[in-house]
Design a protein around this motif. Structure first.
Motif, PDB file in Angstrom:
ATOM      1  N   ILE A  31      -5.285   8.150   2.703  1.00 31.35           N
ATOM      2  CA  ILE A  31      -4.698   6.944   2.130  1.00 31.35           C
ATOM      3  C   ILE A  31      -5.869   6.253   1.443  1.00 31.35           C
ATOM      4  O   ILE A  31      -6.714   5.632   2.100  1.00 31.35           O
ATOM      5  CB  ILE A  31      -4.050   6.046   3.205  1.00 31.35           C
ATOM      6  CG1 ILE A  31      -2.991   6.837   3.972  1.00 31.35           C
ATOM      7  CG2 ILE A  31      -3.475   4.781   2.570  1.00 31.35           C
ATOM      8  CD1 ILE A  31      -2.438   6.130   5.195  1.00 31.35           C
ATOM      9  N   GLU A  32      -5.933   6.429   0.133  1.00 30.11           N
ATOM     10  CA  GLU A  32      -7.073   6.009  -0.683  1.00 30.11           C
ATOM     11  C   GLU A  32      -7.626   4.653  -0.270  1.00 30.11           C
ATOM     12  O   GLU A  32      -6.898   3.667  -0.197  1.00 30.11           O
ATOM     13  CB  GLU A  32      -6.649   5.970  -2.156  1.00 30.11           C
ATOM     14  CG  GLU A  32      -7.786   5.773  -3.121  1.00 30.11           C
ATOM     15  CD  GLU A  32      -8.584   7.039  -3.373  1.00 30.11           C
ATOM     16  OE1 GLU A  32      -9.789   6.932  -3.648  1.00 30.11           O
ATOM     17  OE2 GLU A  32      -8.001   8.134  -3.301  1.00 30.11           O
ATOM     18  N   LYS A  33      -8.927   4.631   0.046  1.00 32.98           N
ATOM     19  CA  LYS A  33      -9.685   3.427   0.384  1.00 32.98           C
ATOM     20  C   LYS A  33      -9.217   2.728   1.662  1.00 32.98           C
ATOM     21  O   LYS A  33      -9.594   1.600   1.919  1.00 32.98           O
ATOM     22  CB  LYS A  33      -9.705   2.454  -0.790  1.00 32.98           C
ATOM     23  CG  LYS A  33     -10.385   3.048  -2.002  1.00 32.98           C
ATOM     24  CD  LYS A  33     -10.479   2.066  -3.122  1.00 32.98           C
ATOM     25  CE  LYS A  33     -11.145   2.765  -4.298  1.00 32.98           C
ATOM     26  NZ  LYS A  33     -11.173   1.957  -5.488  1.00 32.98           N
ATOM     27  N   LYS A  34      -8.401   3.411   2.462  1.00 30.84           N
ATOM     28  CA  LYS A  34      -7.962   2.865   3.747  1.00 30.84           C
ATOM     29  C   LYS A  34      -8.307   3.814   4.897  1.00 30.84           C
ATOM     30  O   LYS A  34      -9.037   3.456   5.801  1.00 30.84           O
ATOM     31  CB  LYS A  34      -6.447   2.585   3.747  1.00 30.84           C
ATOM     32  CG  LYS A  34      -6.041   1.433   2.902  1.00 30.84           C
ATOM     33  CD  LYS A  34      -6.498   0.141   3.531  1.00 30.84           C
ATOM     34  CE  LYS A  34      -6.134  -1.044   2.668  1.00 30.84           C
ATOM     35  NZ  LYS A  34      -6.828  -2.242   3.068  1.00 30.84           N
ATOM     36  N   ILE A  35      -7.744   5.031   4.846  1.00 37.29           N
ATOM     37  CA  ILE A  35      -8.010   6.057   5.861  1.00 37.29           C
ATOM     38  C   ILE A  35      -8.250   7.357   5.128  1.00 37.29           C
ATOM     39  O   ILE A  35      -7.385   7.821   4.385  1.00 37.29           O
ATOM     40  CB  ILE A  35      -6.814   6.225   6.824  1.00 37.29           C
ATOM     41  CG1 ILE A  35      -6.496   4.919   7.546  1.00 37.29           C
ATOM     42  CG2 ILE A  35      -7.094   7.337   7.832  1.00 37.29           C
ATOM     43  CD1 ILE A  35      -5.195   4.967   8.324  1.00 37.29           C
ATOM     44  N   GLU A  36      -9.419   7.923   5.330  1.00 39.30           N
ATOM     45  CA  GLU A  36      -9.756   9.171   4.651  1.00 39.30           C
ATOM     46  C   GLU A  36     -10.356  10.144   5.670  1.00 39.30           C
ATOM     47  O   GLU A  36     -11.436   9.911   6.181  1.00 39.30           O
ATOM     48  CB  GLU A  36     -10.717   8.909   3.491  1.00 39.30           C
ATOM     49  CG  GLU A  36     -10.126   7.977   2.442  1.00 39.30           C
ATOM     50  CD  GLU A  36     -11.075   7.608   1.310  1.00 39.30           C
ATOM     51  OE1 GLU A  36     -12.234   8.084   1.320  1.00 39.30           O
ATOM     52  OE2 GLU A  36     -10.660   6.848   0.415  1.00 39.30           O
ATOM     53  N   ARG A  53       0.429  12.383   2.142  1.00 40.58           N
ATOM     54  CA  ARG A  53      -0.779  11.787   2.708  1.00 40.58           C
ATOM     55  C   ARG A  53      -1.293  12.501   3.956  1.00 40.58           C
ATOM     56  O   ARG A  53      -2.390  12.203   4.412  1.00 40.58           O
ATOM     57  CB  ARG A  53      -0.526  10.329   3.054  1.00 40.58           C
ATOM     58  CG  ARG A  53      -0.257   9.489   1.840  1.00 40.58           C
ATOM     59  CD  ARG A  53      -0.029   8.076   2.238  1.00 40.58           C
ATOM     60  NE  ARG A  53       0.016   7.228   1.060  1.00 40.58           N
ATOM     61  CZ  ARG A  53       0.304   5.961   1.075  1.00 40.58           C
ATOM     62  NH1 ARG A  53       0.567   5.371   2.230  1.00 40.58           N
ATOM     63  NH2 ARG A  53       0.322   5.256  -0.020  1.00 40.58           N
ATOM     64  N   ALA A  71     -12.528   4.906   7.773  1.00 33.95           N
ATOM     65  CA  ALA A  71     -11.427   3.940   7.679  1.00 33.95           C
ATOM     66  C   ALA A  71     -11.994   2.577   7.320  1.00 33.95           C
ATOM     67  O   ALA A  71     -13.135   2.243   7.671  1.00 33.95           O
ATOM     68  CB  ALA A  71     -10.674   3.861   9.005  1.00 33.95           C
ATOM     69  N   SER A  72     -11.188   1.790   6.588  1.00 34.58           N
ATOM     70  CA  SER A  72     -11.623   0.447   6.208  1.00 34.58           C
ATOM     71  C   SER A  72     -10.460  -0.521   6.313  1.00 34.58           C
ATOM     72  O   SER A  72      -9.297  -0.126   6.440  1.00 34.58           O
ATOM     73  CB  SER A  72     -12.173   0.449   4.782  1.00 34.58           C
ATOM     74  OG  SER A  72     -11.118   0.597   3.853  1.00 34.58           O
ATOM     75  N   ASN A  73     -10.808  -1.789   6.236  1.00 31.87           N
ATOM     76  CA  ASN A  73      -9.796  -2.841   6.137  1.00 31.87           C
ATOM     77  C   ASN A  73     -10.213  -3.762   4.992  1.00 31.87           C
ATOM     78  O   ASN A  73     -11.074  -3.394   4.189  1.00 31.87           O
ATOM     79  CB  ASN A  73      -9.626  -3.589   7.471  1.00 31.87           C
ATOM     80  CG  ASN A  73     -10.880  -4.319   7.907  1.00 31.87           C
ATOM     81  OD1 ASN A  73     -11.809  -4.541   7.129  1.00 31.87           O
ATOM     82  ND2 ASN A  73     -10.922  -4.716   9.173  1.00 31.87           N
ATOM     83  N   ASP A  74      -9.656  -4.949   4.921  1.00 31.08           N
ATOM     84  CA  ASP A  74      -9.966  -5.867   3.824  1.00 31.08           C
ATOM     85  C   ASP A  74     -11.423  -6.328   3.814  1.00 31.08           C
ATOM     86  O   ASP A  74     -11.900  -6.838   2.800  1.00 31.08           O
ATOM     87  CB  ASP A  74      -9.052  -7.097   3.890  1.00 31.08           C
ATOM     88  CG  ASP A  74      -7.608  -6.749   3.635  1.00 31.08           C
ATOM     89  OD1 ASP A  74      -7.355  -5.682   3.026  1.00 31.08           O
ATOM     90  OD2 ASP A  74      -6.718  -7.525   4.044  1.00 31.08           O
ATOM     91  N   THR A  77     -15.811  -1.198   5.774  1.00 31.72           N
ATOM     92  CA  THR A  77     -15.697  -0.043   6.660  1.00 31.72           C
ATOM     93  C   THR A  77     -15.572  -0.500   8.107  1.00 31.72           C
ATOM     94  O   THR A  77     -16.349  -1.327   8.575  1.00 31.72           O
ATOM     95  CB  THR A  77     -16.931   0.865   6.507  1.00 31.72           C
ATOM     96  OG1 THR A  77     -16.978   1.339   5.162  1.00 31.72           O
ATOM     97  CG2 THR A  77     -16.884   2.046   7.458  1.00 31.72           C
TER      98      THR A  77
END
Length: 173
Positions: A31-36, A53, A71-74, A77
């Motif tokens: 999930i691009e720029k969220k969970i990779e 996905r 993984a990242s949030n607003d 990382t």
């Protein structure tokens, strides 16, 4: 009646695993720029696409692969990890690992993006001497893990080391 309903719900929640299935399965998410989650090296023998996905790749017993999770949030990382894993033979002891069924022998496990980048550089260095990282001596990945964990530079893997590993592997019963 209630126990039968509970058992049915548990059966549906737990995917059926064929007892004869000797493969190690890795669930990948993108999930691009969220969970990779991705495989950096290793040769899956099977792939099952669940949706656009999610997919599951499978490795034979004894195969070595690198599994990267980020993984990242607003705010940036929140999690990053790399694991170099050897898929195990059924009945062999193993370590559990998220998204890897049943688990495997963990040769390298690092958290934090700076350490992961250094591990990726070690993988690149192996490829630079025209070796496939899956063929490298497992002890090298343990060495890279140990050195990077304490903030030291790992020694480079050499052709001479690789030749010695191949001779040692041939000599083992």
């Amino acid at each position: 009646m209630r126990n039968a309903a509970l058992k049915h719900a548990q059966d549906r929640a737990t995917p059926a695993v064929d007892a004869a299935d000797a493969l190690t399965h890795v669930e990948l998410t993108w999930i691009e720029k969220k969970i990779e989650h991705w495989i950096r090296f290793g040769e899956p023998v099977a792939e099952r696409i669940l949706d656009r996905r999610h997919r599951i790749v499978s490795f034979r017993p004894g195969d070595i692969f690198a599994f990267v999770r980020w993984a990242s949030n607003d705010f940036g990382t929140i999690a990053s990890r790399i694991d170099v894993v050897r898929a195990v033979v059924p009945g062999e002891p193993y370590q559990t690992l998220p998204f890897v069924r049943p688990g495997g022998e963990i040769l390298l496990r690092l958290d934090s993006w700076p350490k992961i980048q250094r591990a990726l550089q070690a993988i690149d260095a192996v490829e630079a001497i025209e070796l496939d990282p899956v063929d490298v001596a497992p002890d090298h990945w343990r060495h890279v893990h140990s050195r990077l964990t304490v903030g030291h530079e790992p020694r480079a893997y050499t052709r001479a080391q690789h030749d010695a590993w191949l001779l040692r592997r041939r000599a083992q019963p």
